[in-house]
Design an enzyme around this catalytic site. Structure first.
Site, mmCIF file in Angstrom:
data_model
loop_
_atom_site.group_PDB
_atom_site.id
_atom_site.type_symbol
_atom_site.label_atom_id
_atom_site.label_comp_id
_atom_site.label_asym_id
_atom_site.label_seq_id
_atom_site.Cartn_x
_atom_site.Cartn_y
_atom_site.Cartn_z
ATOM 1 N N GLU A 55 31.619 30.743 41.940
ATOM 2 C CA GLU A 55 30.332 30.044 41.758
ATOM 3 C C GLU A 55 29.601 30.544 40.505
ATOM 4 O O GLU A 55 28.931 29.772 39.813
ATOM 5 C CB GLU A 55 29.439 30.089 42.992
ATOM 6 N N SER A 306 63.785 44.590 63.079
ATOM 7 C CA SER A 306 62.677 45.432 63.573
ATOM 8 C C SER A 306 61.340 44.721 63.376
ATOM 9 O O SER A 306 60.473 44.773 64.245
ATOM 10 C CB SER A 306 62.614 46.761 62.828
HETATM 11 C C1 AOF Z 1 32.370 34.417 46.583
HETATM 12 N N1 AOF Z 1 32.987 33.780 45.577
HETATM 13 O O1 AOF Z 1 34.705 33.490 44.214
HETATM 14 C C2 AOF Z 1 34.901 35.093 45.878
HETATM 15 C C3 AOF Z 1 34.265 35.722 46.995
HETATM 16 O O2 AOF Z 1 34.841 42.983 45.145
HETATM 17 P P1 AOF Z 1 34.253 41.667 44.860
HETATM 18 O O3 AOF Z 1 32.880 41.737 44.316
HETATM 19 O O4 AOF Z 1 35.146 40.752 44.042
HETATM 20 O O5 AOF Z 1 34.077 40.937 46.289
HETATM 21 C C4 AOF Z 1 35.159 40.574 47.064
HETATM 22 C C5 AOF Z 1 34.669 39.858 48.278
HETATM 23 O O6 AOF Z 1 33.829 38.768 47.872
HETATM 24 C C6 AOF Z 1 35.783 39.218 49.110
HETATM 25 O O7 AOF Z 1 36.257 40.074 50.113
HETATM 26 C C7 AOF Z 1 35.084 38.015 49.697
HETATM 27 O O8 AOF Z 1 34.277 38.351 50.800
HETATM 28 C C8 AOF Z 1 34.169 37.585 48.570
HETATM 29 N N2 AOF Z 1 34.881 36.695 47.681
HETATM 30 N N3 AOF Z 1 33.022 35.324 47.314
HETATM 31 O O9 AOF Z 1 31.189 34.176 46.832
HETATM 32 C C9 AOF Z 1 34.216 34.066 45.182
HETATM 33 N N4 AOF Z 1 36.138 35.473 45.486
HETATM 34 ZN ZN ZN Z 2 30.565 36.116 45.386
#
Ligand code: AOF
Ligand code: ZN
Length: 366
Positions: A55, A306
């Site tokens: 986003e 396994s």
């Molecule tokens: C979003 N938009 O495009 C994604 C999200 O370590 P970070 O900051 O990259 O955060 C990873 C977490 O953010 C991931 O586990 C999930 O909850 C969220 N990913 N969220 O709003 C995105 N890739």
């Molecule tokens: Zn995010």
């Protein structure tokens, strides 16, 4: 009509999210599209950990046009500080009129909180449209983030009579060249490839991702080797630039051999629990803790057996090649004691099958 448009914008966002397949792990595949008065003013996807979330990429492209727009996002925006700042706050700042979310984020840090926070800020939010698509696209993430365990896929090729090799253990090749190329395509979607030490010794494989679609892709290779039999001249050692090599062994294995392997650039992990065999659940837990979100298990049959017996496999890719090998001694896909009754067998669900060249590929879930 409005719903039809929402669906098509979300579909666009999903096509963007697909571009992250095999790259964004352990993060989910997410895409976003920003629409203002029927015009797409921003779009993007989350490329890989540490890079901006979907986003944010889309909002940055839209700039001031984000205000009063409709934002279409395949996954609920995050509320927490991870490697990057919370997306909900960026959304609230630019104030879109409406946020259309396909699926909620199964991450316990985010689940339902993203929607709540946006609503609290007075933004109109809907969720659930095309969410089935997300379950499939993010099947790896869904397991990893809720269980802290990698998604386990098993891949193998059998003859029509269920054999994985002849009685003399010849297995080159059961599947066709085109099918083997497809397997290389698959490998790229997983964080790691896993084999048992017998397969490594017998086949001396590279276990690299060799497919034009995955240029530059690194894949961790995992070898389960309770007695550190890993040959110091194994060909795989020449491929360290294409991904780590990790050997999981037991406490009692030779430290001297481990040192020699470490010198060659191979990682050796001594599992703390002692038993006579490498404990698969312990290995998977270790991988989960170390952000390996998915594993493709390629054999041999003892490891696969396994994995199946302990019900650790989530998905299978089975190639059935139109050959009859025969021979009581020729190994079949599963060893072990096997089921007593048909009702005790493992049953595949959500099956999909297709043909490559003369081979039939069956994909299914457990
Ligand atoms: C979003 N938009 O495009 C994604 C999200 O370590 P970070 O900051 O990259 O955060 C990873 C977490 O953010 C991931 O586990 C999930 O909850 C969220 N990913 N969220 O709003 C995105 N890739
Ligand atoms: Zn995010």
């Amino acid at each position: 009509m409005k719903n039809f448009k929402d669906i098509s914008y979300l579909q666009m966002a999903y096509s963007l999210a697909e571009k992250a397949k095999g790259w964004a792990s352990p993060n989910p595949y997410v895409g976003a599209v920003i629409v203002k008065r029927g015009i797409i003013v921003g779009y993007g996807y989350h490329e890989k950990p540490g890079k901006p979330h979907a986003e944010l990429v889309a909002l940055q492209m839209a700039g001031p046009l984000s205000r009063s727009s409709s934002a279409f996002i395949t996954l609920e925006p995050c509320v927490h500080w991870g490697r990057t700042p919370p997306c909900v706050e960026s959304l609230i700042q630019v104030r879109p009129k409406r946020v259309v979310i396909s699926a909620l984020d199964p991450n316990p840090l985010v689940f339902k909180k993203g929607v709540k926070r946006l609503r609290q800020a007075g933004i109109q939010v809907s969720s659930g449209l095309l969410e089935e698509k997300n379950k499939y696209l993010n099947e790896i993430y869904l397991k990893y983030i809720t269980k802290k365990l990698p998604f386990v896929a098993a891949k193998t090729a059998i003859s029509l009579d269920g054999k994985i090799a002849t009685k003399k253990f010849d297995s080159r090749w059961i599947s066709s060249r085109q099918t083997r190329e497809y397997v290389h395509l698959l490998r790229g979607e997983y964080d790691a490839i896993m084999v048992g030490i017998s397969t490594l010794i017998k086949d001396d494989p590279f276990l690299t991702v060799r497919h034009r679609n995955w240029k530059g892709k690194k894949t961790t290779r995992i070898i389960l080797d309770s007695r550190l039999r890993f040959p110091l001249n194994a060909r795989i050692i020449s491929t360290l630039s294409q991904g780590k090599i990790m050997i999981f062994t037991l406490k009692k294995a030779s430290r001297k051999k481990a040192e020699a392997l470490t010198k060659k650039g191979v990682d050796v992990v001594f599992l703390p629990r002692s038993s006579s065999k490498v404990d698969l659940q312990e290995v998977l837990a270790w991988l989960g803790r170390n952000e390996i979100a998915s594993v493709l298990v390629e054999g041999g049959s003892l490891l696969l057996t396994s994995m199946f017996e302990q019900k650790l496999v989530d998905k299978i890719f089975l190639t059935i090649s139109p050959k009859l090998i025969g021979g009581r001694e020729a190994p079949s896909i599963l060893q072990g004691d096997g089921a007593d009754c048909i009702k005790d067998s493992l049953v595949l669900k959500r099956i999909n099958s297709f043909q490559i060249d003369e081979d039939i590929i069956i994909e299914g879930y457990f």
